[in-house]
Design an enzyme around this catalytic site. Sequence first.
Site, PDB file in Angstrom:
ATOM      1  N   THR A  91      -3.632  -6.612  -6.277  1.00 42.63           N
ATOM      2  CA  THR A  91      -3.307  -8.176  -6.497  1.00 42.63           C
ATOM      3  C   THR A  91      -2.468  -8.504  -4.892  1.00 42.63           C
ATOM      4  O   THR A  91      -1.434  -7.840  -4.859  1.00 42.63           O
ATOM      5  CB  THR A  91      -2.270  -8.412  -7.743  1.00 42.63           C
ATOM      6  OG1 THR A  91      -3.087  -8.284  -8.839  1.00 42.63           O
ATOM      7  CG2 THR A  91      -2.035  -9.941  -7.593  1.00 42.63           C
ATOM      8  N   CYS A 103       9.967   7.481  12.445  1.00 42.32           N
ATOM      9  CA  CYS A 103       9.113   8.107  11.465  1.00 42.32           C
ATOM     10  C   CYS A 103       9.232   9.485  11.481  1.00 42.32           C
ATOM     11  O   CYS A 103       8.893  10.174  10.526  1.00 42.32           O
ATOM     12  CB  CYS A 103       7.583   7.812  11.508  1.00 42.32           C
ATOM     13  SG  CYS A 103       7.109   6.115  11.353  1.00 42.32           S
TER      14      CYS A 103
END
Length: 382
Positions: free
Chosen positions: A237, A325
């Site tokens: 969605t 990261c």
Amino acid sequence: MIYFDNSATTQIDPTVLESYQIVSQKIWGNPSSLHKLGETAFNLLEQARQQIADLMKVNSDEIYFTSGGTEGDNWAVKGTAIEKQNYGKHIISTEIEHPAVLNSLKQLEKMGYEVTYLPVNEAGFVQVADVEKALRPDTILVSVMAVNNEIGSIQPIREIGDILQAYPKVHFHVDAVQAIGKGLAAVLQHERIDILTFSGHKFHAPRGSGFIYLKKGRKLAPLLSGGGQEKNYRSGTEHVAADVSLAKALRIILDQEQSKVEQQQVIKEKIYQHLKNKSKVTIFSDITSNYASHILCFAIQGVRGETIVHAFENHDIYISTTSACSSKKNIAAGTLKAMGVPEAIATSAVRVSLDEHNTLQEAEVFIDVFDELYEQFKKINS
């Protein structure tokens, strides 16, 4: 507070946040629903897609929403590998790609794919001749980042694209996460690029938002199976509020882009010129046009990067140890290692990364604090 860690993430723009809140509160229908609430959400989603396409000067059916750079890179690399596995299993990339690309390639190697990791020179650039030499009949993908996230080197994307004109069946993927809004439109709009990856939180959009450009006629195998959203390419969605906010943030970052880039370049040069004469400082990012205007990477001999970061933090100045990261893993920056920088120096590397909100006054404060810390570090390491 002085925030010089914009390559790690940016602060969400207040007007973008306002759009996010309004859409979240008022447009909460599922875009796949047939009723008017769903139709309203769907129409708003498609308006956002069209806005992004217009800003990127591409067609709206070439824009697909994602959750950010990591998903985009994974999809580009693995999606190509799965889609084109009957044509070949050879991939070309570089040693300095983001972990989202490199770790995807490592996974594919375990599945029988062969990857050629191209080296970079001592300045952090891949050589175009190496790309051409590595191409084989079974090559299905070339993946090269536009701007290196650790030192800011701008890779020769246009030149690689020119070579790949003679190899129309090979996908050309460019990780453009650090390139958007940095005056590199001419690079990103090269006609031979098939896939571009973008991440919203790098340009003041909400975290968890992003998009890819997929050239019409090119195909990627979907990584997410489900209800068939995004034309069956990316099920799940849709996050309408994030995607609408993403489109607004993109419009804002590209508005008066060149003046913003010039401002960042002036700030970068001021800090660079001050650091270059320090005997214990090694600078890895130049101020030439071959390097992005917003990234400056340097090391202080004998001082670990995390020590430098925390020392500046004590003065309310925020920088990072190269790539956010991997900054908490206490390892040498992958790019610097690929450049042949000795580990003792590479582990001392830190990164200053700017955006359009930073000022020369902040640079002056940074320089004053740097000089204070530099003297302290000299006493410790003398």
